[in-house]
Design a protein around this motif. Structure first.
Motif, PDB file in Angstrom:
ATOM      1  N   ILE A   1      -2.774   4.544 -14.885  1.00  0.00           N
ATOM      2  CA  ILE A   1      -3.262   5.314 -13.732  1.00  0.00           C
ATOM      3  C   ILE A   1      -4.455   4.596 -13.097  1.00  0.00           C
ATOM      4  N   ARG A   2      -5.356   4.082 -13.933  1.00  0.00           N
ATOM      5  CA  ARG A   2      -6.516   3.347 -13.414  1.00  0.00           C
ATOM      6  C   ARG A   2      -6.040   2.125 -12.616  1.00  0.00           C
ATOM      7  N   PHE A   3      -5.072   1.398 -13.167  1.00  0.00           N
ATOM      8  CA  PHE A   3      -4.543   0.230 -12.471  1.00  0.00           C
ATOM      9  C   PHE A   3      -3.984   0.621 -11.105  1.00  0.00           C
ATOM     10  N   MET A   4      -3.166   1.672 -11.065  1.00  0.00           N
ATOM     11  CA  MET A   4      -2.580   2.101  -9.790  1.00  0.00           C
ATOM     12  C   MET A   4      -3.657   2.566  -8.818  1.00  0.00           C
ATOM     13  N   SER A   5      -4.638   3.290  -9.315  1.00  0.00           N
ATOM     14  CA  SER A   5      -5.716   3.783  -8.459  1.00  0.00           C
ATOM     15  C   SER A   5      -6.542   2.624  -7.888  1.00  0.00           C
ATOM     16  N   GLU A   6      -6.877   1.660  -8.732  1.00  0.00           N
ATOM     17  CA  GLU A   6      -7.639   0.497  -8.264  1.00  0.00           C
ATOM     18  C   GLU A   6      -6.819  -0.343  -7.287  1.00  0.00           C
ATOM     19  N   ARG A   7      -5.527  -0.422  -7.522  1.00  0.00           N
ATOM     20  CA  ARG A   7      -4.656  -1.176  -6.609  1.00  0.00           C
ATOM     21  C   ARG A   7      -4.613  -0.509  -5.240  1.00  0.00           C
ATOM     22  N   VAL A   8      -4.482   0.812  -5.217  1.00  0.00           N
ATOM     23  CA  VAL A   8      -4.481   1.525  -3.938  1.00  0.00           C
ATOM     24  C   VAL A   8      -5.809   1.296  -3.215  1.00  0.00           C
ATOM     25  N   SER A   9      -6.909   1.377  -3.942  1.00  0.00           N
ATOM     26  CA  SER A   9      -8.230   1.160  -3.322  1.00  0.00           C
ATOM     27  C   SER A   9      -8.350  -0.254  -2.760  1.00  0.00           C
TER      28      SER A   9
ATOM     29  N   LEU B   1       0.831  -1.207   0.000  1.00  0.00           N
ATOM     30  CA  LEU B   1       0.000   0.000   0.000  1.00  0.00           C
ATOM     31  C   LEU B   1       0.862   1.251   0.000  1.00  0.00           C
ATOM     32  N   THR B   2       1.894   1.260   0.794  1.00  0.00           N
ATOM     33  CA  THR B   2       2.798   2.416   0.838  1.00  0.00           C
ATOM     34  C   THR B   2       3.431   2.645  -0.526  1.00  0.00           C
ATOM     35  N   GLU B   3       3.898   1.577  -1.151  1.00  0.00           N
ATOM     36  CA  GLU B   3       4.528   1.697  -2.468  1.00  0.00           C
ATOM     37  C   GLU B   3       3.524   2.164  -3.527  1.00  0.00           C
ATOM     38  N   ALA B   4       2.351   1.574  -3.539  1.00  0.00           N
ATOM     39  CA  ALA B   4       1.342   1.946  -4.535  1.00  0.00           C
ATOM     40  C   ALA B   4       0.886   3.393  -4.340  1.00  0.00           C
ATOM     41  N   THR B   5       0.736   3.815  -3.104  1.00  0.00           N
ATOM     42  CA  THR B   5       0.336   5.197  -2.815  1.00  0.00           C
ATOM     43  C   THR B   5       1.420   6.165  -3.272  1.00  0.00           C
ATOM     44  N   ASP B   6       2.684   5.809  -3.028  1.00  0.00           N
ATOM     45  CA  ASP B   6       3.793   6.653  -3.476  1.00  0.00           C
ATOM     46  C   ASP B   6       3.816   6.770  -5.001  1.00  0.00           C
TER      47      ASP B   6
ATOM     48  N   LEU C   1      -9.681  12.576 -13.426  1.00  0.00           N
ATOM     49  CA  LEU C   1      -8.372  12.650 -14.091  1.00  0.00           C
ATOM     50  C   LEU C   1      -8.227  11.502 -15.090  1.00  0.00           C
ATOM     51  N   ILE C   2      -8.599  10.314 -14.685  1.00  0.00           N
ATOM     52  CA  ILE C   2      -8.505   9.153 -15.580  1.00  0.00           C
ATOM     53  C   ILE C   2      -9.393   9.360 -16.805  1.00  0.00           C
ATOM     54  N   ASN C   3     -10.623   9.831 -16.580  1.00  0.00           N
ATOM     55  CA  ASN C   3     -11.532  10.109 -17.708  1.00  0.00           C
ATOM     56  C   ASN C   3     -10.926  11.137 -18.656  1.00  0.00           C
ATOM     57  N   HIS C   4     -10.294  12.159 -18.108  1.00  0.00           N
ATOM     58  CA  HIS C   4      -9.652  13.189 -18.926  1.00  0.00           C
ATOM     59  C   HIS C   4      -8.547  12.575 -19.791  1.00  0.00           C
ATOM     60  N   TYR C   5      -7.736  11.720 -19.193  1.00  0.00           N
ATOM     61  CA  TYR C   5      -6.675  11.054 -19.939  1.00  0.00           C
ATOM     62  C   TYR C   5      -7.261  10.152 -21.026  1.00  0.00           C
TER      63      TYR C   5
END
Length: 175
Positions: A82-90, A38-43, A63-67
């Motif tokens: 970005i979506r992958f990283m965001s979903e991983r953090v969630s 979680l720390t790594e993904a958040t960073d 932001l993802i929609n804009h991209y």
């Protein structure tokens, strides 16, 4: 013969104790692994979160929609990352939330609902230890008593079945 069964019970009890003590240790190491991921993904997501904060009131989905709607192919491809990283953090945040409850619920979560990849990593890197805290000792004693009772029950059940077979009246065939 009695001393053999006494030693067998002692061995089973000690084995159950040592296995039970490992339960809180596995939960602890799994929780530390989730926290590290979680720390790594958040960073990794932090820069994009700053952009979302600046231009989209912190809304990462915006932001993802804009991209994704960009005319630039590079931005569209980055939207997937970005979506992958965001979903991983969630997902990791949800996993950490599940691990913030009492020890019984945490152990149940790790046993039945853990992230398979993270659990596999934890078990591959697991270092056996004996935690000397009250919860580990309770887990150990409960596991030891349960395992010893299960073994005693199995032996008693087999003895009961054997006695029924031995004492069964034999029926003679008249033909």
């Amino acid at each position: 013969m009695k001393f053999i069964t006494d030693y067998l019970r002692l061995i089973v009890f000690c084995s159950g104790l040592l296995m039970g003590i490992q339960i809180p240790a596995v939960v602890d190491q799994y929780q530390k692994r989730v926290d590290a991921h979680l720390t790594e993904a958040t960073d990794l997501l932090a820069g994009f979160q700053q952009t979302a904060d600046r231009y989209f009131d912190g809304n990462m989905q915006a932001l993802i929609n804009h991209y994704e709607k960009s005319d630039d192919a590079i931005f569209r491809d980055d939207a997937v990352n970005i979506r992958f990283m965001s979903e991983r953090v969630s997902a990791l945040q949800a996993e950490m939330a599940a691990l913030q409850r009492n020890l019984v619920l945490r152990a149940s979560h790790v046993l039945f609902f853990a992230n398979p990849k993270l659990l596999s990593e934890t078990m591959q890197q697991y270092s056996y230890m004996i935690l000397l805290d009250p919860f580990a000792l309770i887990w150990g004693v409960v596991s030891a008593v349960s395992l010893a009772a299960l073994l005693d029950g199995l032996i008693a059940g087999m003895g009961f079945c054997a006695l029924r077979i031995i004492r069964r009246p034999r029926v003679e065939n008249d033909s």
